[in-house]
Structure formats: C-alpha cells, structure tokens
Design an enzyme around this catalytic site. Structure first.
Site, PDB file in Angstrom:
ATOM      1  N   ASP A 160       0.825  -1.224   0.000  1.00  0.00           N
ATOM      2  CA  ASP A 160       0.000   0.000   0.000  1.00  0.00           C
ATOM      3  C   ASP A 160       0.853   1.266   0.000  1.00  0.00           C
ATOM      4  O   ASP A 160       0.419   2.309   0.494  1.00  0.00           O
ATOM      5  CB  ASP A 160      -0.953   0.027   1.211  1.00  0.00           C
ATOM      6  CG  ASP A 160      -1.775  -1.239   1.347  1.00  0.00           C
ATOM      7  OD1 ASP A 160      -2.420  -1.610   0.357  1.00  0.00           O
ATOM      8  OD2 ASP A 160      -1.761  -1.856   2.431  1.00  0.00           O
ATOM      9  N   HIS A 169      -4.346  -1.309  -6.755  1.00  0.00           N
ATOM     10  CA  HIS A 169      -3.686  -0.066  -7.130  1.00  0.00           C
ATOM     11  C   HIS A 169      -4.762   0.983  -7.382  1.00  0.00           C
ATOM     12  O   HIS A 169      -5.631   0.802  -8.231  1.00  0.00           O
ATOM     13  CB  HIS A 169      -2.848  -0.245  -8.399  1.00  0.00           C
ATOM     14  CG  HIS A 169      -1.675  -1.156  -8.205  1.00  0.00           C
ATOM     15  ND1 HIS A 169      -0.840  -1.056  -7.124  1.00  0.00           N
ATOM     16  CD2 HIS A 169      -1.187  -2.168  -8.965  1.00  0.00           C
ATOM     17  CE1 HIS A 169       0.117  -1.976  -7.227  1.00  0.00           C
ATOM     18  NE2 HIS A 169      -0.086  -2.665  -8.324  1.00  0.00           N
TER      19      HIS A 169
END
Length: 432
Positions: free
Chosen positions: A13, A41
């Site tokens: 992340d 994403h």
C-alpha cells in the site's frame, strides 16, 4: 532506455500504482510478476479514480503494452471484469495492449473457500488474509496440482482437472468443518467461457518479452504488496504467499537477471500495515488516527482500515538491502503537513540494548520498542509544488534525513493523489 523494477519498500500500500502510472510514459511495456487480486492499485488521473487489482497500472496509457506474468495467480472472473470496466471507460481499445501468460495459475472457487475456512479456524492466530484464495492457489502451484490459464482453453482437460482437484478440496474443507457446494459441470462451462474471453490475450510471455527486448523496448516491472510481506524475507508467517522483492521480477515473467538495470523502492513518508504481524512504530492513539484519516488509509481491495505509524528507518534499510534498491520514491509527503513534529524510528530498544538493524525473528520484533528521532514539522500545503526547491525547508530536511538513514537517494516525492502531483528529482529511466 534501461529496464526498471518498482517494488514496495514497506508492508504494501505504498502508492506503487501511482509511481508506475507516472513512469509508464518512459517505458514501452509494464510487467506484473507476482501476487494476485489481493493487491489493489488506486490511480487518480484528471480527478478520475480507477482501482485495478490484476491488470498493470500502465493500462491507462494508450499505446503501452501491459503483461501479466507467470508468477501472478489469476482469478479469471476478476480479470474479465477489469477488462470490461476498462473498455467501458474507453481504455484498452487495442486488445494487443494486454498480454497474459499461459502459465499463470488460476484461482478456483475452492481456493477461496479453503482460504476463508483456514482463517476462521485459526482464531486469534489469524494472519489477516484477504480471503481471495491467493495462498491456496500458490500452494497448489508448488504441489504441482494447480490449474493454469492454458488449462481453461481445453475444456476436456479442464473438466478432468476440476474433478481431480475438487475432490481433494472437499476433503480438506471437511477437515476444517466446512463444505464445498459445487456444480462441477456448470463450473467447467463457466471457466471454459472465461478461458475463451481471455484467449486472445494469452501467450508465452517469456518469448513475447524476449522479442520486445530484442526490439529495443524498455520494460517497467510492477511489484505488488511490499518487501516486509515477502514469503521469504518478510515477517513470516505474517506475509503473503509470493516473493515480493525485486529478485522475483524476472522469475515471474520468464527473463534473466541481466534484464534489470534499476530498482526503485516505494515508501510512504510514514508507514502502514494491514492484517496481523509485528509493527514496532504502530500508533494506536490520536496521531495514528489522524494519519489514517489524512492519508485515506483504507485498503483498496478490502476496505479495511490500515494500521498506521511513523516511518521505520530500520525496515526501510532492510528493504534497500534485500532488493538492492537504486533509489526510493517517497509517497504521501503531503499527509505530514500540519504535524508539529514528525518522527523517524532510528533504532529498536530490546532488553536494555538499542538495535540499529531489524531482527530476522518476528517474535523478537514484537518485543522491540522504537527509538525515535524527532524533526520539526511544516505547515505549508504541498499539492501545488512541482520541484524539489519548491518544497518547504523542513520538508526537504525530513526527506534528506530519510535518505541518509536509508543509504540511497530519494529520487522522487509524491505530494498529492493525482498523477501530476509528483516531484521527480531523478528519472530512473534516464539514470546513469
């Protein structure tokens, strides 16, 4: 131009998708080499948000080729859904823009059922899996009993393998106190149809990429998750089921190590983690909640709130070492605006001693407390800034200190969510 690998330098992340999206303009091909749809994403281009879980971020750039390598595990339902959504947005106009490995393994319904049943059976020892069947699929791959994309293209072969593997899955689920409700003929027909949907994209990726290199094309390898979640080099067992480090980039697509020229690690200006496992700089107070809210720290795949904390220089230095990082791109620097002081963990305190390297044993890491270095914060907004010299002096000092502690140069800073809100000090594709 060189070939560049982008990997997460923390627990995932980190904002890899945005950086890959930015760098895609300099590459001809973007390659995904591991993981599955447990990664998400989030890209913001022109104010429009797009979330991708399987297809490489570069797909939003017309004329660029995107490759899903053999090291990725694919849920064909998710892949087809992403293809349809991208086409509805006007992207992926040319089917030749997407290439999928025939040898990528396929996530089947029983993989998800086993994933969930195991996690429930673990009680307090839960790893924090996304429940998407990633781990069980990799298990079947290593056990040499998995299904691959090529198997979906032959309905008779698919039917035979489904029958064999479903029987094994039912046995395991029974041991876990769960059941697998499965209409095998219907499943075979559905997955054969999914195979037909992806057949136009499927090929031998190793040959395809080798030819691209022979033609002088440059590659951008896009990693998923992060270094600290690597199955070998992460905080095992609180890890993912694949190798997330740079060394796996070529293994996961069928090339050799000489194909890589530059390795870029992505790190937030602070840190986050999802799921269980040691996390020395975690903040369970108002500061941690403030970072979560300002940074929008909720999983793109699961929606789960992420654990938040200050930057850990020991973990970052570890990522530099195991990936051979050439440089670091720091994301979400703008999130730290407004903090009176910002902190960096420069050591761990353990049994009266101060450690300057991260221990290899996660149970030892659990016992460590961070030793912080405090730096003055800044109040200036960063989103509109586009050059290094535009940054407030205190923000520059913070980045420089991270650079010193990591031992490699910070070559770029993200100062906002949009693709354009980025300061690139050194372009990896132009580095010498």
């Amino acid at each position: 131009m060189p070939n560049v690998v982008v990997v997460g330098a923390q627990w995932g992340d980190e904002g890899k998708g945005k950086i890959v999206d930015l760098l895609t303009q300099y590459a001809d091909v973007v390659v995904r080499f591991q993981g599955g749809n447990n990664a998400g994403h989030t890209l913001v281009v022109g104010g429009e948000k797009t979330v991708l879980h399987l297809i490489p971020s570069g797909i939003l750039h017309p004329g660029k080729s995107c490759v899903i390598g053999n090291g990725v595990v694919i849920d064909p339902e998710v892949l087809v859904l992403e293809i349809d959504r991208l086409k509805a947005k006007g992207a992926l106009k040319d089917d030749g823009q997407l290439v999928v490995s025939l040898d990528a393994h396929v996530i089947m319904p029983w993989h998800k059922a086993i994933d969930v049943a195991r996690e429930q059976a673990m009680g307090e020892g839960k790893i924090g899996t996304t429940g998407r069947g990633i781990g069980p699929t990799y298990e079947d791959k290593v056990a040499r009993r998995g299904l691959r994309i090529r198997d979906l293209l032959d309905e008779a072969r698919l039917a035979r393998k489904v029958k064999e593997r479903a029987a094994l899955a039912r046995e395991e689920l029974a041991r876990l106190g769960a059941k697998l409700e499965l209409d095998e003929p219907a499943l075979v027909k559905r997955y054969a149809e999914l195979g037909r949907r992806v057949s136009g994209y499927a090929t031998d990726v190793s040959i395809w990429l080798h030819r691209a290199l022979q033609q002088g094309k440059s590659l951008l390898f896009e990693g998923a998750q992060g270094t600290m979640l690597d199955v070998d080099h992460g905080t095992y067992p609180f890890v993912t089921s694949s190798n997330t480090v740079a060394g796996n980039a070529v293994v996961g697509c069928g090339l050799g190590p000489t194909a890589v020229d530059y390795v870029l690690g992505i790190s937030k200006a602070y840190s986050t983690r999802v799921g269980g496992g040691p996390y020395p700089t975690e903040l369970k107070d108002e500061t941690g909640e403030r970072l979560r809210k300002l940074g929008g720290e909720y999983g793109a795949t699961t929606g789960r709130p992420r654990r938040t904390g200050w930057l850990d220089a020991l973990a970052l230095r570890y990522a530099v070492r195991v990936n051979g990082l050439s440089g670091i791109a720091m994301t979400k620097l703008d999130v730290l605006t407004g903090f009176d002081t910002v902190k960096i963990a420069v050591g761990y305190r353990l049994d009266g001693k101060v450690l300057d390297e991260m221990p290899s044993d996660p149970e030892v890491i659990e016992r460590c407390t961070p030793v912080y270095e405090e730096l003055p914060g800044w109040t200036e907004k960063l989103e509109h800034l586009r050059t290094w010299d535009d940054l407030p002096p205190r923000a520059r000092a913070y980045v420089k200190r991270v650079e010193e502690l990591a031992g490699v140069k910070v070559v770029g800073c993200s100062v906002g969510a949009d693709r354009g809100e980025t300061i690139l000090v050194e372009n990896p594709f132009l580095a010498r």
